[in-house]
Design an enzyme around this catalytic site. Sequence first.
Site, short mmCIF file in Angstrom:
data_model
loop_
_atom_site.label_atom_id
_atom_site.label_comp_id
_atom_site.label_asym_id
_atom_site.label_seq_id
_atom_site.Cartn_x
_atom_site.Cartn_y
_atom_site.Cartn_z
CB THR A 1 -14.57 14.22 -49.92
OG1 THR A 1 -13.56 14.33 -50.81
CG2 THR A 1 -14.09 13.34 -48.80
CE LYS A 2 -12.89 18.43 -54.37
NZ LYS A 2 -13.14 19.75 -54.16
CG PHE B 1 -11.96 9.05 -48.12
CD1 PHE B 1 -13.39 8.57 -47.78
CD2 PHE B 1 -11.54 10.13 -47.47
CE1 PHE B 1 -14.16 9.09 -46.65
CE2 PHE B 1 -12.38 10.80 -46.41
CZ PHE B 1 -13.70 10.31 -45.93
CE1 TYR B 2 -9.88 15.74 -54.28
CE2 TYR B 2 -9.83 14.19 -56.30
CZ TYR B 2 -9.76 15.44 -55.64
OH TYR B 2 -9.89 16.76 -56.77
CB ALA B 3 -13.23 10.24 -55.79
#
Length: 353
Positions: A160-161, A156-158
């Site tokens: 959002t980026k 999920f981090y990726a």
Amino acid sequence: MKVLVTGAAGFVGFHTARRLLERGDRVVGLDVVNDYYDVALKEARLAELQALATATGADFTFVRANIADRVLMPEIFRRERFDRVIHLAGQAGVRHSLVDPHAYVDSNLVGFTNILEGCRHGEVEHLTYASTSSVYGANTTMPFSENHGADHPLQFYAATKRANELMAHSYSHLFRLPTTGLRFFTVYGPWGRPDMALFLFTRKILAGEPIPVFNQGNHTRDFTYVDDIVEGVVRVNDHAAEPDPDWDPRDPDPSRSDAPFRIFNIGNNNPVRLSAYIEALEEALGRKAIRELLPLQAGDVPDTFADASRLEAAVGYKPKTPVREGIRRFVDWYLDYYGERRPEPRMARVGKA
């Protein structure tokens, strides 16, 4: 220039703010200073920036604020009237996004929207912002190139980026706001983050504890020394994105546009196996690690490898710090910061999970 550096108490933000102050820019550093990791380390970075400003007469102002604050952020932009913005704040950490995705929504999506709106209404000349190599996700074509697809993130981090990159393009297109996204590849060095491998390994080796070696140490990373990263960030900040007159909407390059929009990889262009990275750390510490061999973690990619040729062509960026030298500098800083003596050598031990 008057430059806003968000995430100024963070790892890359601290080094970037320091570089800008050293060359004479006016810098406003902004950070919420949350407790995702050691607050004392963040406060120590800020103290370093304040000390530099005091000693040299540099123009540094620190604002303690949350980029997700929809009331305060517009006020800051109206009051300060920035020439350029380097946006390095955001919720970091690949694995933390597995347990607290809402933190990434607040910081990386809501916060980034506030930055875009501030730049738009504040008529900022150029927004440079941090993306990540993690956006390449399931892509296994090496080296990673900006014209590759980046629409299959594995965390999920990726996600959002990658969303930040798309959001930036919409503002570049609609409002002609020049934006440049930088996909960072595994940054390391002095004043680094305690949740990252180099910091974690150093602490455990010094304590005589086993270090977790995922994927049996066989995956590779394009480890990039922080000073090299900052050099690229500052050069990009100085070169505002421009529309590409040759961009073809029938065959669209995802890293550029007919809007003032760019995306660049920023990495060492020299992947190193994790096991070799650990060996370099052992050499710098003068002590062997106890390795706990583990499988690949959920959400991790086996390898990263940056094709940074476009950034080199655009701003003359080329990393120059070998991994062994960068690790040695980190170890020197770590021992000094924590007041530790270099340990006596020990024999290696390997454990299996």
